[in-house]
Design a protein around this motif. Sequence first.
Motif, PDB file in Angstrom:
ATOM      1  N   UNK A  99      -7.405 -13.532   2.315  1.00 49.90           N
ATOM      2  CA  UNK A  99      -7.682 -12.596   3.401  1.00 49.90           C
ATOM      3  C   UNK A  99      -6.657 -11.468   3.351  1.00 49.90           C
ATOM      4  N   UNK A 100      -7.132 -10.242   3.408  1.00 56.63           N
ATOM      5  CA  UNK A 100      -6.233  -9.093   3.339  1.00 56.63           C
ATOM      6  C   UNK A 100      -5.343  -9.035   4.571  1.00 56.63           C
ATOM      7  N   UNK A 101      -4.112  -8.562   4.386  1.00 54.64           N
ATOM      8  CA  UNK A 101      -3.196  -8.399   5.498  1.00 54.64           C
ATOM      9  C   UNK A 101      -3.164  -6.930   5.893  1.00 54.64           C
ATOM     10  N   UNK A 102      -3.397  -6.656   7.167  1.00 53.60           N
ATOM     11  CA  UNK A 102      -3.414  -5.297   7.671  1.00 53.60           C
ATOM     12  C   UNK A 102      -2.516  -5.222   8.900  1.00 53.60           C
ATOM     13  N   UNK A 103      -1.984  -4.063   9.157  1.00 54.49           N
ATOM     14  CA  UNK A 103      -1.163  -3.860  10.352  1.00 54.49           C
ATOM     15  C   UNK A 103      -1.096  -2.377  10.640  1.00 54.49           C
ATOM     16  N   UNK A 104      -0.525  -2.051  11.798  1.00 55.20           N
ATOM     17  CA  UNK A 104      -0.314  -0.644  12.114  1.00 55.20           C
ATOM     18  C   UNK A 104      -1.608   0.101  12.284  1.00 55.20           C
TER      19      UNK A 104
ATOM     20  N   UNK B 124     -10.826  -8.416  -7.153  1.00 50.91           N
ATOM     21  CA  UNK B 124     -10.157  -8.349  -5.854  1.00 50.91           C
ATOM     22  C   UNK B 124     -10.761  -7.185  -5.081  1.00 50.91           C
ATOM     23  N   UNK B 125     -11.047  -7.393  -3.787  1.00 47.60           N
ATOM     24  CA  UNK B 125     -11.731  -6.369  -3.001  1.00 47.60           C
ATOM     25  C   UNK B 125     -10.978  -6.121  -1.700  1.00 47.60           C
ATOM     26  N   UNK B 126     -10.741  -4.861  -1.400  1.00 46.64           N
ATOM     27  CA  UNK B 126     -10.151  -4.435  -0.136  1.00 46.64           C
ATOM     28  C   UNK B 126     -10.992  -3.290   0.412  1.00 46.64           C
TER      29      UNK B 126
ATOM     30  N   UNK C  81       1.596   5.271 -10.444  1.00 42.51           N
ATOM     31  CA  UNK C  81       1.624   4.075 -11.272  1.00 42.51           C
ATOM     32  C   UNK C  81       1.613   2.798 -10.447  1.00 42.51           C
ATOM     33  N   UNK C  82       2.039   2.853  -9.173  1.00 38.75           N
ATOM     34  CA  UNK C  82       2.096   1.626  -8.375  1.00 38.75           C
ATOM     35  C   UNK C  82       1.530   1.771  -6.970  1.00 38.75           C
ATOM     36  N   UNK C  83       0.918   2.907  -6.648  1.00 36.43           N
ATOM     37  CA  UNK C  83       0.324   3.097  -5.333  1.00 36.43           C
ATOM     38  C   UNK C  83      -1.029   3.786  -5.471  1.00 36.43           C
ATOM     39  N   UNK C  84      -1.892   3.498  -4.514  1.00 34.01           N
ATOM     40  CA  UNK C  84      -3.177   4.180  -4.398  1.00 34.01           C
ATOM     41  C   UNK C  84      -3.238   4.771  -2.994  1.00 34.01           C
ATOM     42  N   UNK C  85      -3.487   6.072  -2.915  1.00 30.42           N
ATOM     43  CA  UNK C  85      -3.562   6.752  -1.623  1.00 30.42           C
ATOM     44  C   UNK C  85      -4.996   7.187  -1.371  1.00 30.42           C
ATOM     45  N   UNK C  86      -5.493   6.875  -0.183  1.00 32.88           N
ATOM     46  CA  UNK C  86      -6.827   7.263   0.236  1.00 32.88           C
ATOM     47  C   UNK C  86      -6.701   8.212   1.416  1.00 32.88           C
TER      48      UNK C  86
ATOM     49  N   UNK D  84      -4.737  -6.702  -7.657  1.00 25.20           N
ATOM     50  CA  UNK D  84      -4.733  -6.702  -6.205  1.00 25.20           C
ATOM     51  C   UNK D  84      -4.331  -5.366  -5.613  1.00 25.20           C
ATOM     52  N   UNK D  85      -4.759  -5.139  -4.395  1.00 22.17           N
ATOM     53  CA  UNK D  85      -4.439  -3.927  -3.645  1.00 22.17           C
ATOM     54  C   UNK D  85      -4.039  -4.358  -2.239  1.00 22.17           C
ATOM     55  N   UNK D  86      -2.815  -4.006  -1.829  1.00 19.90           N
ATOM     56  CA  UNK D  86      -2.305  -4.449  -0.531  1.00 19.90           C
ATOM     57  C   UNK D  86      -2.003  -3.249   0.347  1.00 19.90           C
ATOM     58  N   UNK D  87      -2.482  -3.303   1.583  1.00 22.70           N
ATOM     59  CA  UNK D  87      -2.215  -2.224   2.529  1.00 22.70           C
ATOM     60  C   UNK D  87      -0.725  -2.126   2.797  1.00 22.70           C
ATOM     61  N   UNK D  88      -0.176  -0.910   2.680  1.00 21.66           N
ATOM     62  CA  UNK D  88       1.259  -0.713   2.869  1.00 21.66           C
ATOM     63  C   UNK D  88       1.582   0.157   4.070  1.00 21.66           C
TER      64      UNK D  88
END
Length: 661
Positions: free
Chosen positions: A79-84, A346-348, A361-366, A407-411
């Motif tokens: 389960x993806x972890x989200x906050x903020x 992996x799906x987010x 190289x280590x982040x994806x911005x939407x 994997x992709x994790x919300x930061x």
Amino acid sequence: MTDLERLWDDVPVGPAPTDRILRAARREQRSWHRPLLRSTGTVLALGALAAAFVAGTSVSDGPPEPPGSPGAGGAGGAVAEFSGALVAAGSCEALLEHYVDAGQELVGPWGWEQMWPAIAAEGAIRRDGAQRLRAPVAADYSAKASRATSSETGTNVQEAGVDEPDLVKTDGEVLYRYAAGRLTSYDVTGPEVERIGSVALAGTDDAEILLAGGTVVVVGEDRVVTVDVTDPAAMAPRTQLDLTSPVVTARQHGEDVRLVVSTGLPELDFVEPNRRRGITLAEARRRNRAVVADTTIADWLPRGSLDRGPEEQLSDCADVAIPSTPAPLGTTTVLGFAADDLPARDVTGIAADASTTYSSTDHLYLATAGGWGGWGGWPCPTCSSRIITTESDGTTQVFDLELDGIGTRYAGAGRVDGAVRDRWAMDEVGGVLRLALSPTTATGRGNAVVTLRREGDELLEVGRLDGIAPREDITAVRWFDDLAVLVTFRQVDPLHTIDLSDPARPRMLGELKIPGFSAYLHPLGERRMLGIGEGPVPGPRANRGWGAQAGLFDVTDLTDVRRLDTVDYPSGSYAGVARDPRQLAWLPGIRTVVTVVAHGRAGYVSVLRLADGRMRNEMVLAERGRDLDAVRLVPLAGNRVVLVTDADASYLDLAGPPAAE
């Protein structure tokens, strides 16, 4: 007491009222005079309140619904972890309630609309039928270029170490070309380019490819196919994934691939006002809102079919997050997988249209994209003061996702005044996100450069330079470690240099004004930069027009940038790299640029040789007809270049002595 506080007091036990909390947050945010001008802190607190419910900090009657339970849907995974600024939906029921509530605010007598049906009809229509509520962007004049470099597979990309799909890929020995639904391999080690093998892939005509070891990943608009190319003479399809929503972009990090899938507003059976049938405006609106109320979660989330099997929801509802502040409605899904193992993915997801994508190289911005900005907001490359509306308050939301394997994790997330036109206006270095922003209703008529840094789960604005070239459009951006170069256009081509060595204090260094404009910038070492765009063609006034133009700039002194030389192409011509940065290659060993220039129905390779602050141009006919966009120039070792057209591949003759600077 606020609505939010009342909700907290009214629900001491029981399931989390996530969506009611979000609706209260939206109501309160709309009442604020200028929400989140420079920080998302206040609204992030609202999101944290809802997240606390979902995470189980409130008393509940039992454990949350597991992802694999009925109604959770989709492929499995943690389960993806989200906050903020993003709050986990918690269940498909809560997620659907969010979509329906937000969707009913967007629907009117003619269906999905912002103001009037004529405006809605002018929006681009996705091939899956979902209407896009934004005016089409003039892609020819969008901001382009970052620290662009050729990837190991031969594509001129935005970021080193982040490969992008293209029509052609190579490992230095074998070149793969994709055209008309067929993948073809070529040997590029000998004196001539020799064809090795070919395989047909039905249903992927408009596709591009990525290369990872012995696998080619074919990325179409709604289909992804992996092909085993360990034997280039006997290539064989491996796995196929069909999607119900379009892939808007893909990125490759090493052996791992990520797709960004955008699901717009669903195509629904709306009614329209009809006097003869007694359907008034009010009645049509009421019926259309009822149509939205009757939607299911399957109408809002993307689905996929693996190897022509049953169609399933692409993600668990628990892996989709709801923005805690208003955002353009839709769903943006990030799907990660190893190139040789598409089924293990992996799906987010984010319940928002945030498909403007930039990847380091280590982040994806939407980022959320702009919409219709009033009658002055239609794209027009020669118009002044093109103001874009993003959210109702003229801001753009940016979501930061960390990458870890597939994997992709919300930061974190942030919000800024202004509009991010496209991915080229975004850049990250040293943990600082830099944005080139176009004007919106929140900023006035000037452009801006903004820096943001992540603190906790917030992207906080740390520096801003406003008022850049009022009433002009950004046409090109070049990012360096401590420098930004912006080109804006109205009647002349101001080239701005901006010092970013202190992210908290961006400052203007210099400005150069020349006729025309650059749509693409490429560094040529420490002292030179190439700008390619359009400009007035020299000659008698009666014969003058506009055509493609290449300019050589001296950037030794950033406070006094000088244009050393220009190459003017015929009137009516255009530079392919202004539309597609992949139509250029730079060979530093022989100080030569090769790029595509189109004139009429003919496509040429412009071979620009640099020496002593000048450019010598040679034109080589490459293609005739309608397939000029398919021309590619692939650099190889030994200063060789493969010219790839829609029909074939061959070496480009670059005979001539190396130039010295």
